[in-house]
Write an enzyme that holds these catalytic residues in place. Structure first.
Site, short mmCIF file in Angstrom:
data_model
loop_
_atom_site.label_atom_id
_atom_site.label_comp_id
_atom_site.label_asym_id
_atom_site.label_seq_id
_atom_site.Cartn_x
_atom_site.Cartn_y
_atom_site.Cartn_z
N HIS A 189 0.87 -1.18 0.00
CA HIS A 189 0.00 0.00 0.00
C HIS A 189 0.90 1.23 0.00
CE1 HIS A 189 -3.64 2.39 0.80
NE2 HIS A 189 -2.81 3.17 1.47
N CYS A 190 0.76 2.07 -1.00
CA CYS A 190 1.61 3.25 -1.16
C CYS A 190 0.88 4.47 -0.62
CB CYS A 190 1.98 3.44 -2.63
SG CYS A 190 3.07 4.87 -2.90
#
Length: 394
Positions: A189-190
């Site tokens: 997850h960025c």
């Protein structure tokens, strides 16, 4: 010379903080000041801050900080997206204000005014596409297709159900607690994208990293050419050698040229340093993720393999210890009264198999360089065969 020493000290301190923050957890730095600084930056400073807030404002202040932390770190939010837009917008604005007046110049044509704007626009477009694209959400109506696309390896992936989504969990997928969805071929997850990086948008994420690396290199070189053009147009070297009697050699001229640049164009120098450092960071991130893609591995799978190998090594060590203890007992019973074998001989008598045993990582999804690259550029869920499976199952 005091200014030069101040800049050197500032650069060393900045480099130490950056290396400590990014690399302080590496084994090579364990037990060193780098590791201590890393712990302080990533954990200690925040804990001291919480204690300070609690001492000054009480539990109400601490709860407020914890709620902000929950929103920023445990929930989807656009904070880092806004920071990215602020950084790239502010940087480009400063470049326009400080350097565009010298374009066209001795080394740069007027085309770079428009080329720079186009480069920034493409970078923002890639950012938006990566941020708002579907990473490959696994749902009830497509889970059977993903189950067919990615078989279980029965090592790090086994057949199970997602306890949150209540659907079968395909191999290589993961339920993201921030986005509250299962993502196929989940990488990570960025926060900068406020989105997961998965099967469908890994290609956009890689393009974003590569383009911004090239963008920073372009900006650094362009500003460098602007400054070189100013030196040429104002004949700084000629003035120093003819009117001030400085020896016409690089060693003699360099300190005076650097001092002139810092006095006359300090903003451009700072921009060059900033973009140079960012380009190195982006190069590292891109190389890491490109290597993952070319070996058909994800960041999530890297951690899974590390846990698996550590567990296997622990079992192997325990098995070796049990075997060694059993052999010692048997040897003690059969050689009672005989002289004990020297440690040197026992070392060379150890089983060759025992010394060469290794935990092998067997990635069944790695099918070769070109196939792995094809899977990233043309994700499974975008192919006609994947859509055809849907019509069969419906």
């Amino acid at each position: 010379m005091s200014l030069h020493w101040a800049l050197i000290c500032h650069g060393l301190i900045t480099l130490t903080i950056v290396v400590s923050f990014l690399c302080g957890q590496w084994r090579i730095f364990q037990g060193t000041p780098i590791s201590s600084i890393h712990r302080f930056l990533t954990f200690g400073a925040y804990q001291y801050f919480l204690r300070f807030i609690g001492a000054v404002f009480g539990d109400r202040g601490t709860n407020l900080i914890l709620s902000v932390e929950y929103y920023c770190c445990d929930r989807p939010n656009p904070i880092l997206q806004l920071i990215y837009l602020a950084i790239i917008g502010t940087t480009y604005y400063i470049i326009v204000k400080t350097s565009f007046s010298y374009i066209p110049g001795y080394y740069l044509s007027e085309a770079h005014r428009y080329a720079s704007f186009l480069a920034i626009a493409v970078g923002i477009l890639l950012f938006l596409v990566t941020s708002f694209s579907d990473p490959g959400t696994v749902k009830a109506d497509n889970v059977s297709r993903y189950l067919s696309a990615y078989p279980y390896d029965n090592i790090i992936y086994t057949e199970k159900e997602c306890p949150t989504c209540k659907i079968p969990k395909p191999a290589r997928s993961k339920h993201c607690s921030l986005c509250n969805r299962c993502v196929a071929r989940f990488d990570h997850h960025c926060g900068w994208m406020n989105n997961c990086i998965g099967e469908r948008n890994t290609r956009y994420f890689l393009a974003f990293l590569l383009w911004h690396f090239l963008l920073c290199i372009y900006g650094t070189i362009a500003i460098g050419l602007v400054l070189a053009g100013r030196l040429k147009e104002l004949q700084i070297v000629h003035v120093l050698t003819v009117y001030y009697g400085v020896d016409n050699s690089l060693r003699s001229l360099a300190p005076y040229v650097v001092q002139w640049l810092l006095d006359a164009h300090n903003t451009q120098i700072l921009l060059m340093v900033f973009m140079g450092v960012v380009s190195l960071l982006l190069a590292g991130f891109f190389a890491y993720h490109a290597n993952l893609c070319l070996t058909n591995t994800t960041t999530n799978e890297t951690f899974k393999w590390q846990d698996y190998i550590s567990w296997q090594k622990k079992l192997l060590i325990e098995a070796r210890a049990s075997t060694a203890a059993l052999k010692a007992n048997i040897a003690g019973m059969t050689t009672e009264g005989k002289p004990q074998e020297s440690k040197c001989k026992s070392f060379f008598r150890r089983s060759l198999l025992q010394d060469t045993e290794a935990i092998v990582k067997k990635n069944v999804y790695d099918k070769g360089f070109f196939h792995n690259l094809y899977e990233v550029v043309f994700p499974v869920s975008t192919r006609a065969s994947f859509l055809h499976t849907k019509s069969k199952s419906s």
